[in-house]
Motif scaffolding. Structure first.
Motif, PDB file in Angstrom:
ATOM      1  N   VAL A 136     -85.296  29.144 -27.836  1.00 29.28           N
ATOM      2  CA  VAL A 136     -84.641  29.490 -26.423  1.00 29.28           C
ATOM      3  C   VAL A 136     -85.668  30.510 -25.940  1.00 29.28           C
ATOM      4  O   VAL A 136     -85.872  30.494 -24.666  1.00 29.28           O
ATOM      5  N   ILE A 137     -85.963  31.592 -26.715  1.00 29.92           N
ATOM      6  CA  ILE A 137     -86.610  32.743 -26.331  1.00 29.92           C
ATOM      7  C   ILE A 137     -88.197  32.503 -25.767  1.00 29.92           C
ATOM      8  O   ILE A 137     -88.473  32.593 -24.692  1.00 29.92           O
ATOM      9  N   VAL A 138     -88.527  31.535 -26.663  1.00 30.14           N
ATOM     10  CA  VAL A 138     -90.025  30.936 -26.350  1.00 30.14           C
ATOM     11  C   VAL A 138     -89.837  30.144 -25.003  1.00 30.14           C
ATOM     12  O   VAL A 138     -90.896  30.181 -24.343  1.00 30.14           O
ATOM     13  N   CYS A 177     -83.003  24.341 -16.440  1.00 29.55           N
ATOM     14  CA  CYS A 177     -81.670  25.016 -17.076  1.00 29.55           C
ATOM     15  C   CYS A 177     -80.868  24.085 -17.665  1.00 29.55           C
ATOM     16  O   CYS A 177     -80.053  24.374 -18.660  1.00 29.55           O
ATOM     17  N   CYS A 178     -80.767  23.049 -17.086  1.00 33.58           N
ATOM     18  CA  CYS A 178     -79.800  21.943 -17.553  1.00 33.58           C
ATOM     19  C   CYS A 178     -80.320  20.532 -17.529  1.00 33.58           C
ATOM     20  O   CYS A 178     -79.546  19.645 -17.383  1.00 33.58           O
ATOM     21  N   SER A 179     -81.666  20.482 -18.234  1.00 28.99           N
ATOM     22  CA  SER A 179     -82.040  19.164 -18.759  1.00 28.99           C
ATOM     23  C   SER A 179     -81.488  18.663 -19.733  1.00 28.99           C
ATOM     24  O   SER A 179     -81.077  19.255 -20.634  1.00 28.99           O
ATOM     25  N   GLY A 180     -81.315  17.265 -19.952  1.00 28.86           N
ATOM     26  CA  GLY A 180     -80.704  16.780 -21.174  1.00 28.86           C
ATOM     27  C   GLY A 180     -81.428  17.220 -22.388  1.00 28.86           C
ATOM     28  O   GLY A 180     -80.942  17.402 -23.489  1.00 28.86           O
ATOM     29  N   PRO A 192     -81.356  33.091 -15.544  1.00 24.94           N
ATOM     30  CA  PRO A 192     -79.894  32.267 -15.939  1.00 24.94           C
ATOM     31  C   PRO A 192     -80.284  31.175 -17.001  1.00 24.94           C
ATOM     32  O   PRO A 192     -79.363  30.650 -17.689  1.00 24.94           O
ATOM     33  N   GLN A 193     -81.516  30.842 -16.990  1.00 24.94           N
ATOM     34  CA  GLN A 193     -81.738  29.759 -18.011  1.00 24.94           C
ATOM     35  C   GLN A 193     -81.706  30.272 -19.531  1.00 24.94           C
ATOM     36  O   GLN A 193     -81.089  29.366 -20.286  1.00 24.94           O
ATOM     37  N   ILE A 226     -77.680  30.275 -20.042  1.00 29.76           N
ATOM     38  CA  ILE A 226     -77.114  28.914 -20.352  1.00 29.76           C
ATOM     39  C   ILE A 226     -77.725  28.289 -21.491  1.00 29.76           C
ATOM     40  O   ILE A 226     -76.613  28.052 -22.192  1.00 29.76           O
ATOM     41  N   LEU A 227     -79.025  28.482 -21.904  1.00 29.11           N
ATOM     42  CA  LEU A 227     -79.393  27.964 -23.203  1.00 29.11           C
ATOM     43  C   LEU A 227     -78.726  28.637 -24.328  1.00 29.11           C
ATOM     44  O   LEU A 227     -78.527  28.263 -25.358  1.00 29.11           O
ATOM     45  N   LEU A 228     -78.508  30.048 -24.122  1.00 25.09           N
ATOM     46  CA  LEU A 228     -77.970  30.781 -25.248  1.00 25.09           C
ATOM     47  C   LEU A 228     -76.529  30.278 -25.444  1.00 25.09           C
ATOM     48  O   LEU A 228     -75.933  30.380 -26.878  1.00 25.09           O
TER      49      LEU A 228
END
Length: 231
Positions: free
Chosen positions: A5-7, A110-113, A159-160, A163-165
């Motif tokens: 997620v960080i990368v 942020c919200c791709s499948g 925000p990415q 959301i991913l976290l």
């Protein structure tokens, strides 16, 4: 540790920085055609994800119900106002930003499948390799968007990351309940969103992408319920 997620977030930031610099030297004709070509690639990626669906009925229901919820809540309008204020607060742009184009970038990052699928995989199995692969793609995608939108792309990793976290944490908590069929249907639902983004970037048809976001939350429980009913 959510290394993937960080990368991924750092890759978007780096692509935004480099792309905004390149945007000052690239010819306008190239900057005009790059987003259109990227939109066509997004349509192809979306189709490739959709055909992997196991319970297409559950995917369709999630999209219809999710979009209805998102539209009634005016999620796209809220997102536009939030990011417009965020970009101005961070001094990364002004009133001249094409917010429809910008929100398309936000939705893709942020919200791709594929993004949620990869993040859930890291949360469940601790394997960041899918997110590493996505980071390479997102780096160049951010460059393409930043060449037109400028430094405003550099605000998206904030925000990415949040959301991913959240998705990563959900993966860790729900690891025992998630099935391969649910993952496949999540990928298909994200494919519809990616294809919609491609239509929007290519200026073929514009659908409020943020209003589709609830579908990504609904598709996995819908998939599980449909599988149970059909089983």
């Amino acid at each position: 540790m959510p290394i993937g997620v960080i990368v991924n977030c750092i890759s978007v930031l780096a692509g935004g920085v480099i792309g905004s610099a390149l945007g000052q030297v690239l010819p306008n004709s190239l900057k005009e055609h790059l987003p259109t070509l990227f939109g066509m690639c997004s349509i192809a990626i979306g189709i490739n994800s959709i055909i992997k669906a196991v319970s297409m009925t559950a995917v369709v229901l999630a999209i219809l119900v999710g979009f209805t919820i998102g539209h009634l809540l005016h999620l796209e309008d809220w997102a536009s106002r939030f990011f417009h204020r965020l970009v101005k607060t961070m001094h990364l742009g002004g009133d001249n930003i094409d917010m429809e184009f910008y929100i398309t970038a936000v939705a893709l990052f942020c919200c791709s499948g594929f993004g949620w699928y990869s993040t859930l995989t890291e949360g469940i199995a601790g394997d960041p390799n899918l997110l590493f692969a996505k980071s390479v793609l997102d780096f160049f995608t951010a460059m393409i968007f930043a060449s037109t939108l400028g430094k405003a792309i550099c605000a998206i990793p904030l925000p990415q990351c949040v959301i991913l976290l959240c998705v990563f944490t959900a993966g860790r908590l729900l690891s025992g309940a998630l099935t391969p069929e649910m993952f496949a249907d999540l990928s298909a639902c994200g494919g519809v969103l990616t294809m919609s983004a491609g239509f929007r970037v290519s200026k073929i048809k514009s659908v409020p992408l943020v209003d589709l976001m609830p579908a990504l939350i609904l598709v996995m429980p819908f998939s599980a319920l449909w599988t149970m009913l059909m089983g």
